[in-house]
Enzyme design. Structure first.
Site, mmCIF file in Angstrom:
data_model
loop_
_atom_site.group_PDB
_atom_site.id
_atom_site.type_symbol
_atom_site.label_atom_id
_atom_site.label_comp_id
_atom_site.label_asym_id
_atom_site.label_seq_id
_atom_site.Cartn_x
_atom_site.Cartn_y
_atom_site.Cartn_z
ATOM 1 N N ASP A 74 44.081 34.358 43.807
ATOM 2 C CA ASP A 74 44.105 33.872 45.246
ATOM 3 C C ASP A 74 45.339 33.938 46.044
ATOM 4 O O ASP A 74 46.299 34.220 45.369
ATOM 5 C CB ASP A 74 43.613 32.431 45.177
ATOM 6 C CG ASP A 74 44.281 31.374 44.456
ATOM 7 O OD1 ASP A 74 45.329 31.807 43.847
ATOM 8 O OD2 ASP A 74 43.844 30.291 44.017
ATOM 9 N N ASN A 142 39.273 19.069 44.229
ATOM 10 C CA ASN A 142 37.951 18.924 44.723
ATOM 11 C C ASN A 142 36.938 19.957 43.963
ATOM 12 O O ASN A 142 35.700 20.273 44.295
ATOM 13 C CB ASN A 142 37.967 19.562 46.164
ATOM 14 C CG ASN A 142 38.417 21.092 46.230
ATOM 15 O OD1 ASN A 142 38.892 21.779 45.420
ATOM 16 N ND2 ASN A 142 38.165 21.588 47.472
ATOM 17 N N HIS A 144 37.582 23.211 42.880
ATOM 18 C CA HIS A 144 37.575 24.525 43.209
ATOM 19 C C HIS A 144 38.194 25.524 42.011
ATOM 20 O O HIS A 144 38.743 24.706 41.151
ATOM 21 C CB HIS A 144 38.275 24.909 44.651
ATOM 22 C CG HIS A 144 39.958 24.745 44.452
ATOM 23 N ND1 HIS A 144 40.588 24.610 45.665
ATOM 24 C CD2 HIS A 144 40.661 24.892 43.517
ATOM 25 C CE1 HIS A 144 41.653 24.537 45.422
ATOM 26 N NE2 HIS A 144 41.929 24.741 44.142
ATOM 27 N N GLU A 149 36.125 27.114 47.109
ATOM 28 C CA GLU A 149 35.990 25.852 47.643
ATOM 29 C C GLU A 149 34.664 25.466 47.590
ATOM 30 O O GLU A 149 33.662 26.249 47.850
ATOM 31 C CB GLU A 149 36.627 25.710 49.320
ATOM 32 C CG GLU A 149 38.107 26.189 49.360
ATOM 33 C CD GLU A 149 39.152 24.972 49.146
ATOM 34 O OE1 GLU A 149 39.009 24.632 47.800
ATOM 35 O OE2 GLU A 149 39.903 24.635 49.739
HETATM 36 C C1 GLP Z 1 45.365 25.521 43.877
HETATM 37 C C2 GLP Z 1 45.285 27.065 43.462
HETATM 38 C C3 GLP Z 1 44.470 27.272 42.226
HETATM 39 C C4 GLP Z 1 44.810 26.278 41.149
HETATM 40 C C5 GLP Z 1 44.359 24.917 41.573
HETATM 41 C C6 GLP Z 1 44.872 23.745 40.714
HETATM 42 O O1 GLP Z 1 45.072 25.148 45.086
HETATM 43 N N1 GLP Z 1 44.498 27.909 44.679
HETATM 44 O O2 GLP Z 1 44.426 28.610 41.706
HETATM 45 O O3 GLP Z 1 44.173 26.709 39.842
HETATM 46 O O4 GLP Z 1 44.650 24.856 43.169
HETATM 47 O O5 GLP Z 1 46.317 23.235 40.972
HETATM 48 P P1 GLP Z 1 47.160 22.646 40.113
HETATM 49 O O6 GLP Z 1 47.251 23.144 38.725
HETATM 50 O O7 GLP Z 1 48.469 22.639 40.903
HETATM 51 O O8 GLP Z 1 46.477 21.283 40.051
#
Ligand code: GLP
Length: 248
Positions: A74, A142, A144, A149
């Site tokens: 992403d 959330n 995702h 999303e």
């Molecule tokens: C982010 C990224 C995701 C990531 C997720 C969890 O917004 N776009 O690719 O896996 O949220 O992030 P974290 O591991 O910092 O909780």
């Protein structure tokens, strides 16, 4: 005929350090198998220790990424491609450089021009070369996956998306304030991710307790995009630390 799916394997580990070791072991098993391997490495905080563990092994000659190609999961839209706050920049610092993966073996998501068409071409090129062998994913607060999303359905393709207020709030810490966070992004679609040979979903910390339980035990549906891992084509392993699993 209804498709049958193998239930995800849920492995609960004591703490983030154990999670990093177990995840590195799982990644090494795939990467060290015969032949070229295409991986999708999530950014975010959860996998950082895993990548550091792999980098350590790499430095000791115990992890070899020479057969690895990388596909970006992403990316934000609307910032310069050279900006260090791009997710590509983050991936470069935590995965590509430490593991010695050459830029020529990296498929970077498009961030300008006709994004719908460019993302469709990206999906087609990925399918053409055999798809994803291993997707290393994190879980958004959330629900995702990547920037899929809620609501995102299982048929969603790689595409431009609008980030939700929850994600903008969660990522504000990297940007100084919520106003600075880009509101648009591109993400590999769920349909692309769910076709992966293997999915490794990493979940850490008490703050993910409710959402990991909803994703794995609640109804499967677009309100919790990560719940669709239960309908993935390949094998799914969820590595979750005790704080996330038990919520304390
Ligand atoms: C982010 C990224 C995701 C990531 C997720 C969890 O917004 N776009 O690719 O896996 O949220 O992030 P974290 O591991 O910092 O909780």
């Amino acid at each position: 005929m209804a498709e049958s799916h193998v239930e995800p394997t849920i492995e609960v580990v004591d703490d983030p350090a154990s999670l990093a070791r177990a995840a590195a072991d799982a990644i090494a098993r795939v990467v060290h198998a015969e032949g070229p391997v295409t991986i999708v490495p999530a950014t975010g905080e959860t996998p950082v220790d895993t990548y550091a563990e792999l980098a350590d092994r790499h430095a000791r000659g115990a992890f070899d990424a020479s057969a690895v190609s990388v596909v970006q999961l992403d990316e934000y839209v609307g910032i310069e491609r050279e900006d260090r706050r791009t997710l590509f920049g983050w991936m470069d610092r935590t995965v590509l450089t430490p593991l010695g993966i050459d830029a020529r073996r990296v498929a970077r998501l498009p961030t300008d021009g006709d994004l719908v068409a460019a993302c469709a071409a990206f999906d087609a090129a990925l399918a053409e070369r055999g798809g994803i062998d291993l997707a290393i994913l994190g879980l958004g607060a959330n629900g995702h996956l990547g920037f899929n999303e809620p609501p995102s359905d299982a048929a969603s393709v790689t595409r431009p998306v609008q980030l939700t207020p929850a994600t903008i709030a969660a990522n504000a810490r990297y940007w100084g304030s919520e106003n600075e966070v880009p509101t648009r992004a591109v993400t590999l679609g769920l349909s692309t991710l769910l076709e992966a040979g293997e999915i490794l979903l990493l979940v850490s910390g008490e703050a993910k307790h409710e959402i990991v339980r909803r994703a794995l035990e609640g109804p499967v549906g677009e309100d919790v995009p990560a719940s669709f891992v239960r309908e993935a084509r390949g094998s799914v392993t969820v590595l979750v630390d005790r704080a996330a699993w038990d919520g304390q």
